[in-house]
Write a protein that holds these residues in place. Structure first.
Motif, PDB file in Angstrom:
ATOM      1  N   ASP A   5      27.344  36.512  48.991  1.00 43.88           N
ATOM      2  CA  ASP A   5      27.129  35.147  49.485  1.00 43.88           C
ATOM      3  C   ASP A   5      25.693  34.672  49.330  1.00 43.88           C
ATOM      4  O   ASP A   5      25.427  33.472  49.420  1.00 43.88           O
ATOM      5  N   VAL A   6      24.732  35.576  49.091  1.00 46.55           N
ATOM      6  CA  VAL A   6      23.339  35.151  48.921  1.00 46.55           C
ATOM      7  C   VAL A   6      23.008  34.898  47.457  1.00 46.55           C
ATOM      8  O   VAL A   6      21.857  34.653  47.109  1.00 46.55           O
ATOM      9  N   GLN A   7      24.020  34.950  46.601  1.00 51.23           N
ATOM     10  CA  GLN A   7      23.853  34.688  45.171  1.00 51.23           C
ATOM     11  C   GLN A   7      24.664  33.448  44.788  1.00 51.23           C
ATOM     12  O   GLN A   7      25.579  33.042  45.507  1.00 51.23           O
ATOM     13  N   PRO A   8      24.334  32.834  43.645  1.00 58.98           N
ATOM     14  CA  PRO A   8      25.184  31.736  43.168  1.00 58.98           C
ATOM     15  C   PRO A   8      26.525  32.269  42.693  1.00 58.98           C
ATOM     16  O   PRO A   8      26.671  33.458  42.385  1.00 58.98           O
TER      17      PRO A   8
ATOM     18  N   GLU B  63      25.137  29.278  51.331  1.00 62.56           N
ATOM     19  CA  GLU B  63      24.505  28.051  51.822  1.00 62.56           C
ATOM     20  C   GLU B  63      25.459  26.875  51.817  1.00 62.56           C
ATOM     21  O   GLU B  63      25.498  26.078  52.759  1.00 62.56           O
TER      22      GLU B  63
ATOM     23  N   GLU C  73      22.336  26.332  37.512  1.00 65.43           N
ATOM     24  CA  GLU C  73      21.699  26.728  38.770  1.00 65.43           C
ATOM     25  C   GLU C  73      20.234  26.314  38.823  1.00 65.43           C
ATOM     26  O   GLU C  73      19.640  26.213  39.897  1.00 65.43           O
TER      27      GLU C  73
ATOM     28  N   SER D  77      22.616  29.418  46.936  1.00 66.97           N
ATOM     29  CA  SER D  77      23.635  30.459  47.044  1.00 66.97           C
ATOM     30  C   SER D  77      24.977  29.905  47.502  1.00 66.97           C
ATOM     31  O   SER D  77      25.066  28.808  48.065  1.00 66.97           O
TER      32      SER D  77
ATOM     33  N   TYR E 212      19.036  32.043  37.731  1.00 69.66           N
ATOM     34  CA  TYR E 212      19.522  33.312  38.285  1.00 69.66           C
ATOM     35  C   TYR E 212      19.450  34.407  37.229  1.00 69.66           C
ATOM     36  O   TYR E 212      19.868  34.214  36.081  1.00 69.66           O
TER      37      TYR E 212
ATOM     38  N   LYS F 167      18.237  39.474  43.659  1.00 67.29           N
ATOM     39  CA  LYS F 167      17.665  39.053  44.930  1.00 67.29           C
ATOM     40  C   LYS F 167      16.471  38.140  44.682  1.00 67.29           C
ATOM     41  O   LYS F 167      15.710  38.333  43.741  1.00 67.29           O
ATOM     42  N   GLN F 168      16.300  37.169  45.572  1.00 63.78           N
ATOM     43  CA  GLN F 168      15.159  36.270  45.465  1.00 63.78           C
ATOM     44  C   GLN F 168      14.018  36.800  46.320  1.00 63.78           C
ATOM     45  O   GLN F 168      14.223  37.492  47.296  1.00 63.78           O
TER      46      GLN F 168
ATOM     47  N   PRO G 286      25.146  25.634  42.854  1.00 63.59           N
ATOM     48  CA  PRO G 286      25.286  27.004  43.354  1.00 63.59           C
ATOM     49  C   PRO G 286      26.231  27.845  42.495  1.00 63.59           C
ATOM     50  O   PRO G 286      27.163  28.472  42.978  1.00 63.59           O
TER      51      PRO G 286
ATOM     52  N   ARG H 150      29.792  39.070  43.199  1.00 60.41           N
ATOM     53  CA  ARG H 150      28.634  38.298  43.667  1.00 60.41           C
ATOM     54  C   ARG H 150      28.714  38.205  45.189  1.00 60.41           C
ATOM     55  O   ARG H 150      29.795  37.993  45.751  1.00 60.41           O
TER      56      ARG H 150
END
Length: 455
Positions: free
Chosen positions: A314-317, A278, A204, A275, A237, A243-244, A209, A312
């Motif tokens: 959808d906003v995470q890998p 994305e 990552e 993510s 990650y 969270k970023q 992703p 996990r």
């Protein structure tokens, strides 16, 4: 995409020999860098994908090619790459390789000392256990074989690139020492390489992703100088800070920048990790993409509890894409099933950074996808190894040029010896049957065919 501090390429025409080539992860990476490659792959299913993707392929056993057909390989090959099957070394596998690490290490020393192929084969027979364990020696055996092959004018490979699961890091370090000590020629002289630090990298951190760790070795002939490691371009990650953004990212940026400096790369602030949402979202090319929000429930246990599934959003890998990726459930955050309620093969391929329309073919496609090298990660590794500039990441999101019937027949005729079926040099059909799920000693000979999963 940021360059890995690339300088002028030192090979005029790089040509990669990809051992254990699988469905084409490293070959797709080579294509993105405008480098040609030839893959050797044992598994018929993976070869079907490769032929449809238009990739040069020998459907063959890597060990048999070394013993019987090495002289038939194109003499222009100057880059040796390989990711030997990892199942016996992986923590998810049967552990036979991890238990045999010290014995395999001794065999590496014997090879560098000039032991004959027959002697090494006899020692491997005594080793017993899962035959995949011994395949980690094949890249070294190929590198040494090149030094005695008249068809190559006994010319060594200029570059060697290897990748494996972290459990093999100790063996790659032994490889490093062996390559720096020098590989034996028949006349008693040695061919020496300069080798980068053996390091475990997070995919990552290179825009993939997906959280996946791979230990790499990059070596160049002495005359080409010490190769760099690929400089990370994205944040790593942290599952404890999923969270970023926020204060914790300041420390992540500082750490990533320091890592980049230590690797010899350009100092550029790392971008956010990529993510799932994305890359799986609908696009003009792929209108059937997955709408957010969603979450993926792992097929594997978490925290040592096989019943506790990791999750996990959808906003995470993604979790590491394995051969059982199609078993991962996809749902809305209230627990109701998302549609489709399993990751599809194209989606799994996208999480591996294959082009969205990559022509997966043959059987057991989940296993093919799961065992492939993520092409984007491969781009970074090969670019560092060959001192090439990195291409735009958008190239991996473009449609892949599928081979037509005539081109596939030509590729198959070269790779199998017949335009429409397997030929005399292909592994026997009975050797390619799916192994029993309970068997630890079955004979899958590549990462693409080992420990098959239910589709």
């Amino acid at each position: 995409m940021t360059s890995s501090d690339a300088v002028a390429p030192f090979l005029e025409n790089p040509y990669i020999l990809d051992l254990f080539a699988g469905p084409g992860g490293l070959d797709v990476a080579a294509h993105m860098l405008d480098v040609i490659s030839l893959g050797i792959e044992w598994d018929k299913d993976a070869c079907e994908t490769r032929y449809k993707a238009g990739l040069q392929t020998w459907h063959a056993d890597v060990s048999d090619v070394r013993r019987k057909r090495f002289h038939e390989l194109p003499e222009e090959l100057n880059v040796l790459a390989g990711g030997p099957p990892c199942q016996t070394y992986s923590v998810a596998g049967n552990g036979a390789g991890r238990k045999a690490l010290d014995k395999v290490e001794k065999l590496i020393h014997r090879l560098v000392a000039g032991a004959s192929e027959q002697e090494i084969d006899e020692q491997l027979e005594k080793l017993g256990g899962d035959p995949r364990t011994a395949l980690v020696l094949e890249p070294l055996r190929y590198a040494i074989k090149a030094l005695s092959c008249p068809n190559r004018n006994r010319r060594p490979f200029d570059v060697i690139v290897l990748e494996q699961v972290p459990a093999v890091k100790a063996l790659w370090k032994v490889y490093k020492n062996a390559l720096e000590t020098g590989l034996p020629r028949e006349d008693g002289t040695r061919v020496r390489y300069k080798v980068a630090e053996v390091k475990t990298l997070h995919t990552e951190a290179y825009g993939v992703p997906q959280t996946r760790r791979r230990t790499i070795l990059i070596a160049r002939l002495d005359e080409h100088g010490t190769p760099p490691l690929p400089a990370p371009t994205h944040h790593t990650y942290n599952p404890h800070k999923p969270k970023q953004g926020g204060p914790e990212d300041e420390q992540a940026v500082a750490q990533a920048t320091q890592t980049t400096l230590l690797m010899g790369g350009a100092v550029a602030p790392p971008r956010p990790w990529v993510s799932m949402g994305e890359v799986l979202a609908p696009t003009t090319q792929r209108p059937e993409g997955r709408e957010t929000p969603f979450e993926v429930v792992s097929n594997y246990g978490s925290g040592g509890d096989p019943k506790k599934r990791g999750v996990r959003t959808d906003v995470q890998p993604s979790f590491t894409v394995t051969g059982k990726v199609s078993r991962n459930a996809v749902r809305y955050q209230d627990g109701t099933p998302h549609y489709p309620d399993r990751l599809t093969i194209p989606e799994a391929g996208i999480l591996q950074t294959f082009p969205p329309n990559y022509p997966w073919s043959g059987g057991d496609r989940s296993q093919q996808v799961g065992n492939a090298v993520p092409p984007l990660f491969g781009v970074h590794v090969l670019a560092a190894a060959l001192s090439l500039p990195l291409p735009p990441e958008e190239k991996l999101r473009e449609n892949w040029p599928e081979a037509g019937d005539e081109d596939r027949a030509t590729l198959r005729k070269v790779g199998c010896g017949a335009p429409d079926d397997c030929g005399p040099n292909c592994p026997k059909p009975e050797d390619q049957s799916s192994p029993s799920a309970s068997s630890d000693s079955s004979r899958p000979r590549t990462g693409a065919s080992a420990k098959r999963s239910v589709k």
